[in-house]
Structure formats: C-alpha cells, structure tokens
Design an enzyme around this catalytic site. Structure first.
Site, mmCIF file in Angstrom:
data_model
loop_
_atom_site.group_PDB
_atom_site.id
_atom_site.type_symbol
_atom_site.label_atom_id
_atom_site.label_comp_id
_atom_site.label_asym_id
_atom_site.label_seq_id
_atom_site.Cartn_x
_atom_site.Cartn_y
_atom_site.Cartn_z
ATOM 1 N N HIS A 525 0.821 -1.203 0.000
ATOM 2 C CA HIS A 525 0.000 0.000 0.000
ATOM 3 C C HIS A 525 0.862 1.263 0.000
ATOM 4 O O HIS A 525 0.945 1.960 -1.003
ATOM 5 C CB HIS A 525 -0.949 -0.019 1.209
ATOM 6 C CG HIS A 525 -1.863 1.158 1.276
ATOM 7 N ND1 HIS A 525 -2.415 1.611 2.448
ATOM 8 C CD2 HIS A 525 -2.316 2.007 0.317
ATOM 9 C CE1 HIS A 525 -3.174 2.678 2.203
ATOM 10 N NE2 HIS A 525 -3.129 2.929 0.916
ATOM 11 N N ASN A 720 -6.394 -0.791 -1.101
ATOM 12 C CA ASN A 720 -6.822 0.183 -0.100
ATOM 13 C C ASN A 720 -8.250 -0.020 0.389
ATOM 14 O O ASN A 720 -8.488 -0.092 1.586
ATOM 15 C CB ASN A 720 -6.694 1.611 -0.645
ATOM 16 C CG ASN A 720 -7.058 2.640 0.403
ATOM 17 O OD1 ASN A 720 -6.301 2.895 1.344
ATOM 18 N ND2 ASN A 720 -8.229 3.246 0.271
#
Length: 864
Positions: A525, A720
């Site tokens: 991420h 996400n």
C-alpha cells in the site's frame, strides 16, 4: 501595461471562482465592509467588520479587486512574446448563473479588443485582496475567428505580492512544445520555471513550487533517542523515492533532519475546501492529536476497560454494542466535528463500528483454511503470492551476513496432505504456491522482537481441483539464538482441525497474517502506490506544461496524492505515529519498506509483467490479454487484467493523437526532461537500473503512462478499499503478534489448552491498538462525496481536442462493460474464490461507487 485596443470592441468573459470566505470569513474581516485595496495592496476606507457571512459583500469586494490581462497566442510584441492586453477588473457579479456548483460565484468581465490582438491563448490575473480565492475557470465568448475559449484553472490565487511573477493561465488547448504558438513559448517556459523554483528557502503556504527531498522528516532527534529514525533516500543503505521539498530548518541534534512541523504541500495540491476528503483526512489528524490520548487515558490511566479482549464475542461487540465510555470522556470527544460520524457517539456509547463485510454473513467462516488461502487471491493484499518453482524455497539474503536462511519444509511435510500426488508432480503441474515473507522480516526480527513476538513466515499452498488453495505447511522462523549470522531457527506447522493442534494451527495462521498485514500496509500500500507515485507528480509539474497533452492525460491521476502523503508523514508513518503504534514492526516500519524498495522495478508494476514475474501467468497469444493464468479463478488478476487492458488501450489511443512516430517522442524536449528527472532525481537511488524505459519510442511512453495510471487508480483501489471490509475484524487480520507459539509445559500452553480463544486474543492485537487501527482503516476505506472515478473527469473542459474527448468516452464505456462482466463472474457459483466461505463477492475493481464504505470503486488517483 498600457492598453493596445480600440475601445469600440469588447470581448465578454465569465470568471468562476470560490472565495475563501465561502467557509472562512476570518481572512477578510480585517479588511472591513466597504474597504478596498489600492494597486499596492493597501486598505483604503472601510472599518466595519464583515459579520454574519454576507457572501454578496464579499463577492462584490472581490469583483473590484481582481484584474486580468489577456495574452495573445497569435500576435507578438517587439520582443517576440505574445501581446499583453490592458489590465481589466472583474465587473458584474452573476449570482444566478445556472450550471454553477455549490458555493461557486461568477463574475462578468469585458476586455477591450481589436483585430490586431489576435486570438487569446493565456491571461495574467492579479488578486489585490489579502484573502486568496480558488479560480475555477474562465470562458471568453465570441472571439473573432475562434468562437469561445475555455481556460480550466482550478488554482488558488493569492495576493499578487506573494508571487515573483504574475499568475498566468493557459487555454485548454494541447500542444507539444514544438507545436506551441510562438507567442506563447516564453510564457510556457516561464510558468514551468515558476513551478520549479530555485531550490532554496523554506516553502510558504502560497507557494506552488515542486522540488525533491529525501524522507528526513519522519523522526524528531531533538525529542530523544526513541524518536530518531534513519533518513530514507540518498543512500544505498536506505534508498527511497523522493518527496516534495519543504525546506524547513534542521533539528539541533542532526543537521540533516528537518524539524517536525507543518507539512508543505504546493498550494494547488491541497484538498479543495469543499472536499469531504478534508473531513476524512483531518479525521485522522483529530484521531492522532485528540482522541488517541483520551483512549489511552481510558484504557491505561483510568483502567476503565482492560486492554485485552476476553472472547471473540467481545470483539464482535465493537460492531453490535460498542464500547461505552465515561461521560467526561464523551464530552471531550463529542465536540470534534471531524469525528462525529466515525466515532458515532450518541450520548450513551462511543466507538461503535460498522460490521466489517467479512463477518456480515458468517461470524466464523473467516477462520477456515479455504478463506485463509482465498484472501491471498481476492483479499486486500492479493499481489504477493507466487508460484513455487523450486523446493525447498531458498532465501535471497546474503549468507555471509545471515547464515543459512533456506526453508526447512520437507517433502514429507507437504505430502501428508497431498493425497496421491507427490511434491514433484505438484511442482510440475504448477499446483504449489508460496506466500513468502521470510526475507523481508528476518533482518529486522531482533529489533522488532524487543517490543513484539514476531516470526518471519513462509506458507506453502496447493491448488485443488475446485480452484481453491489449500494450505499445506507454515514455517515460522526466528534469528538463531546465537545471532542472526548463524542462520534461522525454524518450526514447521501442519493443518489440524481438532484438539490443541487445531489451536496451534490457528495461531500459526495468525502469525502469517500479521506478516501479511504489515507487508500490505507498509509495502503493497504505502510504498508501492503512495510513495513511488510522488516523484512522477513532482517531475510532471516541473517539466510538462499544462499545455502538454501528457500533462492533461496524467493530471487527473495525481489529484490529492501529495497532500495525502504529507498528512501521512504527519500522523501515520512518522516516529510514534499511528502505523508504529498499531503494526508489529513498530519503530522499524518505514525502514523495512526502504529495504523492499531496493528490489522495486518500475516496469514490473504493469499487471501482466507482475503476474509473469510471480509465475502466476504465462504468455499465450491465443488467450485473452495475451496471458494464460496459472490459477484461473484469481479474482484480482482476472478483473485487473481487463482494467489494465482498458487503461493501456486508452493511453495508446490518446498518445497516438500527438505522437505519430518514435522520432516525435525523442524530439519532445519536455517529455525527455520529465522522464530524465523522474528517474534520475525522483527515483534517484535506482537511477542506474537497466530496466527503466529509455523514452525513445511511442511504446515507451504508452507503457510508462499506463503504469502510472494503473498504479494511481486500480492498484491503489485493490490494496486500499478492502482494508476495513477485511481488516475491520481484527481476528481476521491481526496487525501485532505478542506471543510466540506456546511450548508444552508453560503457563501459556496450559491456557491455550483450556481456552483457545484467550490464547488467540493474547497473541494478536490488543484492545487499544485495535481501536486505533479500526478507526484509521475505516477512514482510509471510505470514498469522498466528490470522488472522481476511473473513466470520469470532473471537468468537461479538460481539453479542447474533440478527438481526445471521444477516445476518453470510449474508455469510460469499456469500463462500464467491464463492471457488468465482474458482476456476472461474482454470481457464478463454480468460481469459488469470487466469494469464498465468507460470502463476500470480490468487488474492489468495480470502477464506480457511492460515497462511504462500499468495498468497491476505483478513484482516478490516490486521494485517501
């Protein structure tokens, strides 16, 4: 500048802007109702403060104190620059103009004009007030030989004294540098120079300067040794992508580190003041600065609630009844507007979270082996698993430093659960897969385990006939008791579903998921989307004019990213920040991502290249996308390849409009400077890697832009927006490990036999860190109300090129078609990995979404 026009003719313009006073009158109350500023910016008359938020007064005030000068794109002055017209002030306020968005104001303006001026291609604007305003767009009407001219502005304009040069805006036309109308060449380069700055000084709020710096602001050496962090970037020891330069003063104890404080973001990168992302991200800041200290006092100081969950039911209680807090604590939290929705305080309870999707259908299916394997293909971190191509797995760590780190898993371990198939047959049939975090964590385990009890893990899985993955063995490794230089001490655990062995197996899976959760947040991420994108955004603003077609292509995919990264450095990834508090590596967190960045390869970020590299696809011209997946029911890859192909086709269509040959790319001076600087400065620690595209062909440009767009949109969405749906149930995705697997004869082992649930809960993330983690990932998993999704553009005037508009519409239609295909696949019962035991359809790559926590939607950019 004296006027050059015959006053008999006029050009009408409409200027749309948002005054700062729409939400904040404080900046202009000092000016006073009826006051005006002269050309030097001094107040003349008017002493009565503006009260009650009277927009008419404020907008009228703006109208008298904002001027514009047109710049010709077809006629030059004696120096060869475009003619600059007479300074003209905004005229009539148009409050009833239709088509305006909320809180936008329109003004008319009338420019004197004659035929000798030609066609306007740009304008200067001056703000003589002390308050900035947001300039949305400008439209000029009835231009001879042209018709209307649009200027897409979307920029904050401060008092003219804040700038060394006049603020300039260009039309929505797209020109390669060599095709720019000659009268605009000077202005095009001057504006880029303004954006580059001179690399000195501390940046101010109104600056629009893009420059590079290393990550030297995560720690605070002046705050004590516990807050010292290594500088990331600028060395082979700790390589890292660059961030926007702030220029703050150094700390006293380390002159190479910046003092903590306000994070500079180029002004136009700040969230628009109407954006609900303001609410979302400033919610994180409020959590960090206001709520977390209160929760700490409740749990640790007041002992109001213990810092341990005692049962799985108590964890589920976070979503069913919440945690009741003392009245005095509630009274301190309730006034914080950014947290009212997130904390859902109702006078009797606080911290009642929405039930995560992973337990909405079944409360226990998360704990099955099938779901454990499925989430490696359809969870929030689906791009790490790889084909096992050699057995046993080998380490890439330097044996002279780390000793023997190769796997101790044997054929006998695997064949226990392989039935009639041998390991050799499974390898030959491409049916063994590896989730390997051993090399990422082993070098840091001695430091991590000063405050935690973590392993470096390897997991081997088998592809069954029904397409699901069956875990065969988990290897948990620690540094050798005599030192990591002597290698690893490893234990292998096999599946079990009865007795104490089943509890041990559940704990072994938990340790794997802790590795996975930390790797996901720090590498998949933060590093692989947020951090690696920032250098491209900086380089684009420094070297690609707003007139450049590639700037217009990439600009929507940069929205809010620098701002969100700056806020992350303040509250999430900084020393003592939320990530260090709630993830196992603690103070080592971002340093570990630096070690992983050493092996980052730009070209491998293309999804097809990534799948091939991990052994999960092979080239096959006869198959869709030119690839054949090794695991056919791999939701992230199946959906992702369709999105990737759509992105690349759109980029190919668009780029071909402006670059008919490779030579056109080679001779584009802005493109060459952009790419050279993105590589050599933005990713300077990897600049000598041979895999960088050379930017000599149209395909180099298409591939590079496709990777940038994919990373900013679909890849970020995939890693996400599933954070809360999967990780909101901390039992499913723990982030901390506090106990090793208990040994027989110890109190921990006896507790494990007596109460498996307590043993699990004492091993994973405790209550306080769970509350922090859930509060943050719920915010990060939400969509803003004004989110702009892939295939959409919130500005219909983004380009004047109708060919580009048509190609973009084709792209949007393709994405809509893909949404239908994904929905159909999710309804096919034979595709067991699409929903799994938890009955959660894989929707993360559906491009559209509503506002909120939806488990779907691909925003154009990394905007949260």
């Amino acid at each position: 500048m004296f006027g050059i026009f015959d006053k008999g003719q006029k050009i009408k313009g409409t200027v749309v802007l948002m005054p700062k006073n729409v939400l904040d009158f404080n900046a202009i109350t000092s000016i006073g109702k009826g006051g005006v500023l002269d050309a030097a910016g001094n107040l003349i008359g008017g002493v009565t403060s503006i009260v009650g938020g009277v927009v008419d007064t404020a907008t009228a005030f703006l109208g008298r104190n904002v001027s514009m000068q047109l710049i010709s794109a077809t006629k030059t002055d004696a120096s060869g620059k475009g003619l600059v017209g007479k300074e003209t002030f905004l005229s009539k306020h148009l409050p009833q103009l239709p088509t305006l968005g909320a809180r936008q104001d329109a003004f008319s303006i009338f420019f004197e004009y004659d035929a000798n001026f030609g066609i306007p291609g740009a304008f200067y604007i001056r703000n003589y007030t002390q308050a900035e305003f947001f300039l949305v767009r400008v439209t000029l009407e009835d231009i001879p030989n042209r018709g209307s001219v649009q200027f897409d502005c979307n920029s904050w304009v401060y008092n003219f004294k804040s700038y060394k040069n006049n603020r300039i805006f260009f039309t929505n036309d797209a020109y390669l540098p060599s095709q720019t109308p000659a009268p605009l060449n000077h202005f095009r380069e001057e504006e880029l120079q303004n954006l580059r700055g001179d690399g000195t000084g501390e940046r101010k709020e109104w600056d629009r300067i893009y420059d590079y710096d290393v990550y030297n602001d995560l720690g605070n050496p002046d705050g004590g040794d516990a807050l010292v962090r290594p500088i990331l970037g600028g060395s082979s020891t700790h390589p890292y992508p660059r961030r926007v330069r702030t220029g703050r003063k150094p700390t006293r104890k380390d002159l190479k580190s910046e003092k903590p404080g306000a994070i500079y973001v180029p002004r136009d990168e700040n969230f628009g003041h109407l954006k609900s992302s303001d609410f979302l991200m400033y919610g994180i800041k409020s959590l960090s600065q206001d709520v977390l200290p209160l929760l700490q006092s409740v749990i640790f100081d007041l002992n109001f609630t213990p810092n341990e969950f005692d049962s799985f039911d108590e964890v589920r209680g976070l979503f069913e009844g919440g945690i009741k807090l003392p009245t005095d604590i509630l009274s301190q939290i309730s006034p914080l507007p950014a947290l009212k929705e997130i904390l859902r305080t109702d006078g009797e309870q606080a911290l009642k979270f929405p039930p995560p999707q992973v337990i909405r259908v079944s409360k226990s299916a998360w704990n099955t082996d099938e779901e454990f394997g499925r989430e490696m293909l359809a969870g929030v971190n689906p791009n790490v698993i790889r084909l096992l191509q050699e057995f046993p797995p080998k380490s890439t760590l330097d044996a002279t430093v780390y000793g023997d780190q190769n796997s101790t898993i044997t054929k006998e371990h695997l064949e226990t659960n392989l039935g009639d198939i041998t390991v050799e047959e499974a390898l030959d049939g491409k049916r063994l897969f590896l989730l390997d975090y051993h090399d990422a964590f082993m070098p840091y385990l001695e430091r991590i385990n000063l405050n935690a009890k973590a392993y470096a893990t390897r997991t081997i899985l088998f592809l069954q006939d029904d397409g699901t993955l069956k875990p065969l063995a988990i290897e948990l490794s620690l540094p050798h008791s005599n030192g990591v230089q002597y290698g690893a001490e490893s234990k292998v655990f096999l599946p079990a579903h009865e007795g104490v062995e089943s509890t041990i197996w559940m704990l072994a899976k938990a340790h794997v998921i802790v590795n996975d959760s930390c790797y996901h947040q720090l590498m998949s991420h933060w590093l692989n989307t947020h951090a690696v994108m920032e250098p491209f955004i900086i380089a684009t603003n420094r070297h690609l004019s707003v007139l450049h077609p590639i700037n217009k292509l990439l600009f929507p995919h940069y929205r809010d990213t620098i701002n969100i990264n700056g806020l992350a450095r303040q509250a999430l990834i900084n020393a003592g920040g939320i990530i260090e508090q709630t993830f196992c590596p603690g103070p080592n967190s971002i340093e570990i991502s630096s070690a992983v960045y050493k092996n980052w390869v730009f070209t491998d970020q293309a999804l097809p290249a990534d799948l091939i590299k991990r052994g999960l696809a092979v080239e096959d011209p006869s198959s869709p996308h030119g690839l054949r997946l090794v695991i056919e029911d791999y939701p992230y890859a199946v959906d992702g390849l369709e999105i990737w192909d759509a992105i690349k086709a759109w980029v190919q269509d668009y780029v071909s409009l402006y670059y008919p040959t490779d030579e056109a790319v080679q001779k584009d001076t802005e493109i060459q400077k952009w790419w050279k600087e993105a590589v050599e400065k933005g990713h300077g620690d990897l600049k000598d890697k041979p895999w960088w595209p050379k930017m000599q062909t149209v395909q180099d440009l298409v591939q590079s832009c496709s990777i940038i767009i994919w990373t900013a949109s679909a890849l970020h969405a995939a890693v996400n927006f599933g954070q809360y749906p999967y990780g909101g149930y901390i039992l499913n995705r723990p982030t901390i490990s506090r106990r090793f697997i208990p040994e027989p004869g110890t109190p921990e082992y006896d507790e494990m036999v007596k109460s498996p649930q307590k043993a699990y809960l004492r091993t994973i993330t405790p209550k306080y860190q769970t509350l922090v983690d859930l509060s943050v990932i719920e915010i990060l998993s939400r969509h803003a109300s004004d989110e702009v999704y892939l295939g959409e553009n919130n500005n219909k005037f983004w380009t004047s090129d109708t060919r580009a508009v048509q190609a973009f519409q084709k792209f949007g239609s393709k994405l809509t078609e893909i949404e239908g295909k994904i929905t159909k696949r999710n309804n096919e019962s034979s595709l067991r990995n699409r929903t799994g035991p938890v009955q959660l359809p894989y929707t993360l790559l559906l491009r559209s979404s509503e506002e909120g926590l939806t488990f779907r939607g691909i925003p154009n950019s990394i905007s949260i």
